[in-house]
Design a protein around this motif. Structure first.
Motif, short mmCIF file in Angstrom:
data_model
loop_
_atom_site.label_atom_id
_atom_site.label_comp_id
_atom_site.label_asym_id
_atom_site.label_seq_id
_atom_site.Cartn_x
_atom_site.Cartn_y
_atom_site.Cartn_z
N ILE A 146 -10.56 5.34 -6.63
CA ILE A 146 -12.02 5.35 -6.60
C ILE A 146 -12.58 6.39 -7.56
N LEU A 147 -12.09 7.62 -7.45
CA LEU A 147 -12.73 8.73 -8.14
C LEU A 147 -12.23 8.96 -9.57
N SER A 148 -11.09 8.41 -9.92
CA SER A 148 -10.58 8.56 -11.29
C SER A 148 -10.55 7.24 -12.05
N ARG A 149 -10.13 6.18 -11.37
CA ARG A 149 -10.03 4.87 -12.04
C ARG A 149 -11.29 4.04 -11.83
N PHE A 150 -12.17 4.48 -10.93
CA PHE A 150 -13.44 3.79 -10.63
C PHE A 150 -13.23 2.34 -10.21
N LEU A 151 -12.22 2.11 -9.38
CA LEU A 151 -11.98 0.80 -8.78
C LEU A 151 -12.31 0.89 -7.30
N GLY A 152 -12.89 -0.15 -6.74
CA GLY A 152 -13.24 -0.16 -5.32
C GLY A 152 -14.53 0.56 -5.02
N ILE A 153 -15.44 0.59 -5.96
CA ILE A 153 -16.71 1.30 -5.78
C ILE A 153 -17.59 0.61 -4.73
N CYS A 154 -17.53 -0.72 -4.65
CA CYS A 154 -18.40 -1.46 -3.73
C CYS A 154 -18.20 -1.02 -2.27
N PRO A 155 -16.97 -1.06 -1.73
CA PRO A 155 -16.83 -0.57 -0.35
C PRO A 155 -17.03 0.94 -0.24
N VAL A 192 -20.04 -7.50 6.15
CA VAL A 192 -19.67 -8.31 5.00
C VAL A 192 -18.62 -7.62 4.13
N PHE A 193 -18.44 -6.30 4.31
CA PHE A 193 -17.51 -5.59 3.44
C PHE A 193 -16.05 -5.88 3.76
N LEU A 194 -15.77 -6.35 4.97
CA LEU A 194 -14.39 -6.69 5.29
C LEU A 194 -13.90 -7.88 4.46
N PRO A 195 -14.62 -9.02 4.43
CA PRO A 195 -14.15 -10.10 3.55
C PRO A 195 -14.20 -9.73 2.07
N LEU A 196 -15.03 -8.75 1.74
CA LEU A 196 -15.12 -8.35 0.34
C LEU A 196 -13.88 -7.59 -0.14
N ILE A 197 -12.98 -7.24 0.79
CA ILE A 197 -11.71 -6.63 0.33
C ILE A 197 -10.99 -7.61 -0.59
N THR A 198 -11.23 -8.91 -0.36
CA THR A 198 -10.62 -9.94 -1.22
C THR A 198 -10.97 -9.69 -2.68
N THR A 199 -12.22 -9.32 -2.91
CA THR A 199 -12.66 -9.10 -4.29
C THR A 199 -12.67 -7.63 -4.65
N ASN A 200 -12.04 -6.80 -3.81
CA ASN A 200 -11.96 -5.37 -4.11
C ASN A 200 -11.04 -5.18 -5.31
N CYS A 201 -11.60 -4.72 -6.38
CA CYS A 201 -10.82 -4.60 -7.60
C CYS A 201 -9.73 -3.55 -7.47
N ALA A 202 -9.82 -2.64 -6.50
CA ALA A 202 -8.76 -1.65 -6.31
C ALA A 202 -7.47 -2.33 -5.87
N MET A 245 -8.21 2.02 6.89
CA MET A 245 -7.02 1.44 7.52
C MET A 245 -6.82 -0.01 7.09
N ALA A 246 -7.91 -0.77 7.02
CA ALA A 246 -7.80 -2.18 6.59
C ALA A 246 -7.32 -2.27 5.14
N VAL A 247 -7.89 -1.43 4.28
CA VAL A 247 -7.49 -1.45 2.87
C VAL A 247 -6.04 -0.97 2.71
N THR A 248 -5.64 0.01 3.52
CA THR A 248 -4.25 0.48 3.47
C THR A 248 -3.28 -0.65 3.80
N PHE A 249 -3.59 -1.38 4.87
CA PHE A 249 -2.74 -2.50 5.26
C PHE A 249 -2.68 -3.55 4.16
N VAL A 250 -3.85 -3.91 3.62
CA VAL A 250 -3.90 -4.95 2.59
C VAL A 250 -3.20 -4.49 1.31
#
Length: 191
Positions: free
Chosen positions: A18-27, A105-115, A43-48
């Motif tokens: 997030i803070l260096s590569r600027f990926l996952g800014i939306c969530p 809505v942010f939970l299904p958006l993990i699908t499009t989480n660029c991180a 926790m959800a992002v860690t699992f995914v």
């Protein structure tokens, strides 16, 4: 052992997604108003991230590379990530309806989480073996969770602080995010 330590510290602090590569800014901006919600998202992002890294590595090495289908990498990885997110969404909905409602809505958006997609592609580009891929995924997920929970804690404090009216809400959140990014830049020479 030293390589594992370097991969972990690099993924958590130096090259924080997030803070260096600027990926996952939306969530990062959308689900960071409360610490409890940020912990659930972490926790959800860690699992995914962890499972997606394992599955994409296996698919890349056993199917895409052997059949010469490397050009299908992005589509295959998105399908794997989307399937995992659907599974996580069903599990959270059944086990913790309150968390499910707060993530919204942010939970299904993990699908499009660029991180998540960025991590899976980066694991292949760095040519990690499966073990190092798992270590890198765990480090990236811990870094993601650390950043979003710290940011949520700061935003909760800012709600009660004497912030000028024009800066309240999103402007002070962006200023805080930029200051956090600068602070994490201090880890650049660590590894």
């Amino acid at each position: 052992m030293q390589t594992i330590f370097i991969i972990l510290v690099s993924a958590i602090l130096v090259n924080n997604f997030i803070l260096s590569r600027f990926l996952g800014i939306c969530p990062f901006l959308g689900v960071s108003k409360q610490v409890e919600t940020a912990v659930g998202m972490g926790m959800a992002v860690t699992f995914v991230m962890t499972l997606a890294s394992i599955m994409t590595w296996i698919v890349q090495r056993t199917i895409l590379d052997n059949l010469g289908l490397e050009y299908m990498q992005t589509i295959a990885f998105i399908l794997i990530i989307a399937s995992l997110v659907q599974f996580v969404e069903m599990v959270i909905q059944k086990t913790s309806p309150v968390l499910y409602q707060s993530l919204g809505v942010f939970l299904p958006l993990i699908t499009t989480n660029c991180a998540v997609l960025g991590l899976t592609i980066l694991n292949i580009q760095l040519e990690y073996n499966l073990f190092y891929t798992i270590v890198h995924a765990i480090g990236a997920a811990v870094g993601f969770s650390l950043a979003i929970v710290l940011f949520a804690a700061i935003r909760e404090r800012l709600e009660t602080a004497g912030v000028p009216e024009v800066y309240k809400g999103f402007p002070v959140a962006l200023i805080t995010a930029s200051l956090m990014s600068l602070a994490f830049l201090g880890f650049a020479g660590l590894v």
